[in-house]
Design an enzyme around this catalytic site. Structure first.
Site, short mmCIF file in Angstrom:
data_model
loop_
_atom_site.label_atom_id
_atom_site.label_comp_id
_atom_site.label_asym_id
_atom_site.label_seq_id
_atom_site.Cartn_x
_atom_site.Cartn_y
_atom_site.Cartn_z
CB SER A 191 -0.99 0.00 1.17
OG SER A 191 -0.34 0.18 2.40
CG ASN A 192 3.59 2.75 3.00
OD1 ASN A 192 3.40 3.94 3.20
ND2 ASN A 192 3.38 1.81 3.92
NE ARG A 248 20.08 -12.54 6.93
CZ ARG A 248 18.80 -12.22 6.99
NH1 ARG A 248 18.28 -11.35 6.15
NH2 ARG A 248 18.00 -12.75 7.90
CG MET A 276 8.11 -7.68 5.72
SD MET A 276 8.13 -6.29 6.89
CE MET A 276 7.96 -7.19 8.43
NE ARG A 277 15.99 -12.54 3.15
CZ ARG A 277 16.02 -13.52 4.00
NH1 ARG A 277 14.99 -13.79 4.75
NH2 ARG A 277 17.09 -14.27 4.10
CG ASN A 301 12.50 1.23 6.35
OD1 ASN A 301 11.73 0.57 5.64
ND2 ASN A 301 12.55 1.08 7.67
CG HIS A 312 9.73 1.71 11.89
ND1 HIS A 312 9.85 0.33 11.85
CD2 HIS A 312 9.43 2.02 13.17
CE1 HIS A 312 9.63 -0.16 13.06
NE2 HIS A 312 9.38 0.84 13.88
CB ALA A 332 -0.06 9.13 9.14
#
Ligand code: GRF
Length: 218
Positions: free
Chosen positions: A15-16, A67, A92-93, A109, A111, A175
């Site tokens: 959604s972001n 990774r 989510m990594r 990012n 948060h 928001a």
């Protein structure tokens, strides 16, 4: 104006990402989105990006030995798209220090808390448990430490008496959708730039808090 070539990294619903794509669909926005990449092939956000006419691809982290191998492939994809800026949007990594340093001061990012309060997961439940009266969200420049780095912009929302984590989370998410495009615009046009551990704001942006709150009020 050169529009900065931007990639959005997602893992889920996106959604972001949608709010960034909407903002960047305007020719005067200082960033344009050249790729959306998900580490999860089943992320619903991938289809939403395609529907918006944006190149989207999955890079399944489970297909890599570790990774470092995953991040090497991710780095190669970003460079193939000639990316200037990266926006993490529900990615989510955890990213390791070598990758973060390779993209130092070029990766943002979002948060869902007022950092440095409540880094990590379950931010809304933890905010309620702590009894804070305001919650919110933060866009920051990514550093190797999780949910840390120079803060570009923040928005706050009230915590209301009947809130549970879901209700509060929905208010914060609304928001987020306004804050992230605003923060990306500031960063992409150089009006917010990294100076040491903090963000310095360009001329005409008199007070950092106002840069987040003025557009949110409008
Ligand atoms: C958002 O709350 C964001 O702040 C956090 O993960 C969530 C992603 O949601 N990092 P969406 O995928 O953008 O809808």
């Amino acid at each position: 104006m050169t529009r900065r070539r931007t990639a959005i990294l997602i893992s889920g619903r996106g959604s972001n990402m949608v709010s960034l794509l909407e903002a960047a669909s305007h020719a005067e926005f200082p960033a344009r989105v050249v790729a959306v990449i998900s580490n999860r092939p089943d992320a619903p956000g991938l289809a939403r990006a395609v529907a918006a006419g944006i190149h989207a691809e999955a890079l399944d982290h489970k297909r890599f030995a570790g990774r470092a191998a995953f991040e090497e492939a991710l780095d190669a994809r970003l460079r193939a798209h000639d990316v200037d800026l990266i926006c993490l949007a529900g990615f989510m990594r955890l990213l390791t220090a070598p990758f973060v340093e390779a993209w130092r001061d070029r990766m943002l990012n979002i948060h869902p808390s007022l950092l440095p309060a409540f880094p990590g997961l379950d931010t809304h439940a933890r905010a309620l448990a702590a009894g804070v009266r305001f919650a919110g969200c933060t866009v920051h420049v990514v550093r190797p430490e999780m949910d840390a780095g120079p803060i570009v912009a923040q928005a706050c929302v009230p915590v209301l008496p009947d809130d549970d984590a879901e209700r509060l989370g929905a208010r914060v998410l609304a928001a987020e959708h306004r804050l992230y495009p605003h923060a990306l615009a500031l960063f992409a046009r150089g009006a917010a730039r990294v100076e040491g551990d903090h963000i310095a704001y360009g001329q005409g942006i008199a007070f950092p808090d106002a840069t987040a709150l003025a557009p949110l009020d409008g």
